[in-house]
Every structure is written in structure tokens, then in C-alpha cells.
Design a protein around this motif. Sequence first.
Motif, PDB file in Angstrom:
ATOM      1  N   ASP A   1       0.954  -1.053   0.133  1.00 42.60           N
ATOM      2  CA  ASP A   1       0.005  -0.098   0.064  1.00 42.60           C
ATOM      3  C   ASP A   1       0.762   1.212  -0.117  1.00 42.60           C
ATOM      4  OD1 ASP A   1      -2.315   1.667   0.198  1.00 42.60           O
ATOM      5  OD2 ASP A   1      -2.017   1.792   2.630  1.00 42.60           O
ATOM      6  N   VAL A   2       0.899   2.152  -1.002  1.00 39.47           N
ATOM      7  CA  VAL A   2       1.484   3.192  -1.303  1.00 39.47           C
ATOM      8  C   VAL A   2       0.502   4.409  -1.285  1.00 39.47           C
ATOM      9  CG1 VAL A   2       3.273   4.503  -2.219  1.00 39.47           C
ATOM     10  CG2 VAL A   2       3.424   1.913  -2.173  1.00 39.47           C
ATOM     11  N   ASP A   3       0.213   5.140  -0.390  1.00 42.34           N
ATOM     12  CA  ASP A   3      -0.682   6.385  -0.405  1.00 42.34           C
ATOM     13  C   ASP A   3      -1.926   6.104  -1.021  1.00 42.34           C
ATOM     14  OD1 ASP A   3       1.339   7.840   0.846  1.00 42.34           O
ATOM     15  OD2 ASP A   3       2.398   8.249  -0.968  1.00 42.34           O
ATOM     16  N   GLY A   4      -2.621   4.891  -0.620  1.00 39.81           N
ATOM     17  CA  GLY A   4      -3.877   4.635  -1.345  1.00 39.81           C
ATOM     18  C   GLY A   4      -3.768   3.944  -2.642  1.00 39.81           C
ATOM     19  N   LYS A   5      -2.311   3.725  -3.239  1.00 39.08           N
ATOM     20  CA  LYS A   5      -2.572   2.954  -4.459  1.00 39.08           C
ATOM     21  C   LYS A   5      -1.642   1.663  -4.097  1.00 39.08           C
ATOM     22  CE  LYS A   5      -1.859   7.322  -7.125  1.00 39.08           C
ATOM     23  NZ  LYS A   5      -1.027   7.964  -7.882  1.00 39.08           N
ATOM     24  N   THR A   6      -1.697   0.843  -5.011  1.00 41.01           N
ATOM     25  CA  THR A   6      -1.003  -0.394  -4.798  1.00 41.01           C
ATOM     26  C   THR A   6       0.056  -0.683  -5.566  1.00 41.01           C
ATOM     27  OG1 THR A   6      -3.052  -1.415  -4.377  1.00 41.01           O
ATOM     28  CG2 THR A   6      -1.280  -3.042  -4.633  1.00 41.01           C
ATOM     29  N   LEU A   7       1.316  -0.865  -5.177  1.00 39.97           N
ATOM     30  CA  LEU A   7       2.559  -1.091  -5.692  1.00 39.97           C
ATOM     31  C   LEU A   7       2.557  -2.905  -5.729  1.00 39.97           C
ATOM     32  CD1 LEU A   7       5.438  -0.656  -7.210  1.00 39.97           C
ATOM     33  CD2 LEU A   7       6.224  -0.806  -4.690  1.00 39.97           C
ATOM     34  N   TRP A   8       2.770  -3.258  -6.948  1.00 38.28           N
ATOM     35  CA  TRP A   8       2.834  -4.680  -7.275  1.00 38.28           C
ATOM     36  C   TRP A   8       4.178  -5.027  -7.938  1.00 38.28           C
ATOM     37  CZ3 TRP A   8      -0.809  -7.209 -11.475  1.00 38.28           C
ATOM     38  CH2 TRP A   8      -0.342  -8.760 -11.531  1.00 38.28           C
ATOM     39  N   VAL A   9       4.934  -5.723  -7.036  1.00 42.03           N
ATOM     40  CA  VAL A   9       6.132  -5.948  -7.347  1.00 42.03           C
ATOM     41  C   VAL A   9       6.244  -7.809  -7.892  1.00 42.03           C
ATOM     42  CG1 VAL A   9       8.610  -6.523  -6.516  1.00 42.03           C
ATOM     43  CG2 VAL A   9       7.493  -4.332  -5.905  1.00 42.03           C
ATOM     44  N   SER A  10       6.493  -8.073  -9.096  1.00 42.32           N
ATOM     45  CA  SER A  10       6.329  -9.351  -9.294  1.00 42.32           C
ATOM     46  C   SER A  10       7.710 -10.024  -9.856  1.00 42.32           C
ATOM     47  CB  SER A  10       5.584  -9.688 -10.630  1.00 42.32           C
ATOM     48  OG  SER A  10       5.524 -10.696 -11.178  1.00 42.32           O
ATOM     49  N   GLU A  11       8.213 -11.125  -9.042  1.00 41.02           N
ATOM     50  CA  GLU A  11       9.462 -11.664  -9.382  1.00 41.02           C
ATOM     51  C   GLU A  11       9.302 -12.931 -10.138  1.00 41.02           C
ATOM     52  OE1 GLU A  11      11.326 -12.331  -5.591  1.00 41.02           O
ATOM     53  OE2 GLU A  11      11.647 -10.176  -4.804  1.00 41.02           O
ATOM     54  N   SER A  12       9.772 -13.098 -11.064  1.00 40.24           N
ATOM     55  CA  SER A  12       9.949 -14.329 -11.887  1.00 40.24           C
ATOM     56  C   SER A  12      11.145 -14.858 -11.852  1.00 40.24           C
ATOM     57  CB  SER A  12       9.625 -14.038 -13.348  1.00 40.24           C
ATOM     58  OG  SER A  12       8.329 -13.380 -13.473  1.00 40.24           O
ATOM     59  N   GLU A  13      10.946 -16.517 -11.925  1.00 40.63           N
ATOM     60  CA  GLU A  13      12.129 -17.156 -12.003  1.00 40.63           C
ATOM     61  C   GLU A  13      11.708 -18.437 -12.942  1.00 40.63           C
ATOM     62  OE1 GLU A  13      15.353 -19.972  -9.398  1.00 40.63           O
ATOM     63  OE2 GLU A  13      13.891 -18.617  -8.470  1.00 40.63           O
ATOM     64  N   PHE A  14      12.504 -18.348 -14.133  1.00 39.81           N
ATOM     65  CA  PHE A  14      12.361 -19.425 -15.044  1.00 39.81           C
ATOM     66  C   PHE A  14      13.237 -20.609 -15.039  1.00 39.81           C
ATOM     67  CE2 PHE A  14       9.574 -16.230 -16.721  1.00 39.81           C
ATOM     68  CZ  PHE A  14       8.654 -16.742 -17.424  1.00 39.81           C
ATOM     69  N   GLN A  15      12.927 -21.815 -15.313  1.00 42.54           N
ATOM     70  CA  GLN A  15      13.745 -23.009 -15.337  1.00 42.54           C
ATOM     71  C   GLN A  15      13.387 -23.662 -16.652  1.00 42.54           C
ATOM     72  OE1 GLN A  15      13.078 -24.853 -11.655  1.00 42.54           O
ATOM     73  NE2 GLN A  15      14.876 -23.865 -10.970  1.00 42.54           N
ATOM     74  N   PHE A  16      14.141 -24.050 -17.405  1.00 37.87           N
ATOM     75  CA  PHE A  16      13.738 -24.608 -18.795  1.00 37.87           C
ATOM     76  C   PHE A  16      14.640 -25.947 -19.002  1.00 37.87           C
ATOM     77  CE2 PHE A  16      14.350 -19.891 -19.355  1.00 37.87           C
ATOM     78  CZ  PHE A  16      13.059 -19.784 -19.662  1.00 37.87           C
ATOM     79  N   SER A  17      13.727 -26.804 -19.536  1.00 42.92           N
ATOM     80  CA  SER A  17      14.132 -28.176 -20.006  1.00 42.92           C
ATOM     81  C   SER A  17      13.914 -28.254 -21.435  1.00 42.92           C
ATOM     82  CB  SER A  17      13.648 -29.405 -19.269  1.00 42.92           C
ATOM     83  OG  SER A  17      12.228 -29.181 -19.517  1.00 42.92           O
ATOM     84  N   GLY A  18      14.858 -29.081 -21.867  1.00 42.85           N
ATOM     85  CA  GLY A  18      14.834 -29.541 -23.528  1.00 42.85           C
ATOM     86  C   GLY A  18      15.511 -28.290 -24.311  1.00 42.85           C
ATOM     87  N   PHE A  19      16.200 -28.835 -25.133  1.00 41.50           N
ATOM     88  CA  PHE A  19      17.201 -27.789 -25.849  1.00 41.50           C
ATOM     89  C   PHE A  19      16.241 -26.508 -26.536  1.00 41.50           C
ATOM     90  CE2 PHE A  19      19.172 -26.535 -30.074  1.00 41.50           C
ATOM     91  CZ  PHE A  19      20.394 -26.206 -29.490  1.00 41.50           C
ATOM     92  N   GLY A  20      15.159 -26.697 -27.182  1.00 43.35           N
ATOM     93  CA  GLY A  20      14.535 -25.639 -27.892  1.00 43.35           C
ATOM     94  C   GLY A  20      14.047 -24.438 -26.766  1.00 43.35           C
ATOM     95  N   MET A  21      13.729 -24.790 -25.770  1.00 43.65           N
ATOM     96  CA  MET A  21      13.370 -23.753 -24.818  1.00 43.65           C
ATOM     97  C   MET A  21      14.539 -23.154 -24.204  1.00 43.65           C
ATOM     98  SD  MET A  21      10.119 -23.528 -24.914  1.00 43.65           S
ATOM     99  CE  MET A  21      10.020 -22.039 -23.723  1.00 43.65           C
ATOM    100  N   LYS A  22      15.387 -23.992 -23.812  1.00 43.29           N
ATOM    101  CA  LYS A  22      16.792 -23.188 -23.406  1.00 43.29           C
ATOM    102  C   LYS A  22      17.390 -22.216 -24.391  1.00 43.29           C
ATOM    103  CE  LYS A  22      17.919 -26.875 -20.092  1.00 43.29           C
ATOM    104  NZ  LYS A  22      19.039 -28.232 -19.684  1.00 43.29           N
ATOM    105  N   LEU A  23      17.310 -22.789 -25.605  1.00 34.90           N
ATOM    106  CA  LEU A  23      17.758 -22.056 -26.706  1.00 34.90           C
ATOM    107  C   LEU A  23      17.044 -20.703 -26.931  1.00 34.90           C
ATOM    108  CD1 LEU A  23      20.067 -21.438 -29.081  1.00 34.90           C
ATOM    109  CD2 LEU A  23      18.353 -22.927 -30.400  1.00 34.90           C
TER     110      LEU A  23
END
Length: 151
Positions: A95-117
Motif C-alpha cells: 500500500d503506497v498512499d492509497g495506491k498499490t505497488l505490485w512487485v512481481s519476481e519471476s524465475e524460469f527454469q527450462f528443460s529441453g534444447f528448444g526452450m533453453k535456446l
Amino acid sequence: MKYTCEITIDLPRDAFIEKLDNPENMRHWQQGLLGYEHLSDKPGTEGSQMSLRYKMGKREFEMVETILKRKLPDEFHMTYDTKGVHNTQRNYFKDVDGKTLWVSESEFQFSGFGMKLMAFLMPGVFKKQSLKYLEDFKAFAETGKSVLDNG
């Protein structure tokens, strides 16, 4: 691959959470969402799962969301799994002065050659898509603009 996106939504946090936490609203801010299906007896609770179907370009795919942590209105964490990709999503809401700060942390792990590439050659594509979801949610939450109105 890890990155963080953030956006400020001009809504009080309780109104923000009410819009975010309603799966019926996803179609208004997640471009390409074809539908969803709850896979658990108690949807929206820690450990529950939901199947999500998307179409991006000519490609259709399905992923499974699993809720890891649900401590609303402060945080909401989940994983998304589809062929070749495991994504952990950690979301924090302040909550920031009646507004909402949305912090989104993403972590991706890939398997398979195509997705890793693809991740190696075009890492910005993933962050750009994540930021687009945040921006589309902002437009929906603040003004009611839906991605469905675009076509």
C-alpha cells in the motif's frame, strides 16, 4: 533466468486484491487466455491447482498453476508448469498512499534444447510478456479496459 517487474495501480490494495483474486477477471488482462479449470477441491488455497489454456499466435498450450503461498493482501506466490518450462512467480503488494505497488519476481527454469535456446537468444521476450500482463491488469483495474476489446 530471473527478473523483477513492478507497477503501481491507482486502486487501494483491498480493491486491487479483489480484482486480481477473481479468476473470471483473468480473461480481461491475460491476452490469449482461452479458459481455465480448477483441478482442486478448494480453489485459490495453498497447494491448489488450476489448468490454464492459452493461444499465442497460432500455438495453443496448457499450463498448470500451483499456489505455493497465499498471504493476501501482502503476497501471493505460485508456480506455472508447461512443456519445457517451470516458472516460479512471487508477487508482493504494498500500500503506497492509497495506491498499490505490485512487485512481481519471476524465475524460469527450462528443460529441453528448444526452450533453453529460446531463453538464451531472447530473454527479453519473457520479461516483456510479464510486463504486458501487469500493464494490461492496470488498464483493466483502473479503467475497466479489457484485452478482449482489442479484437
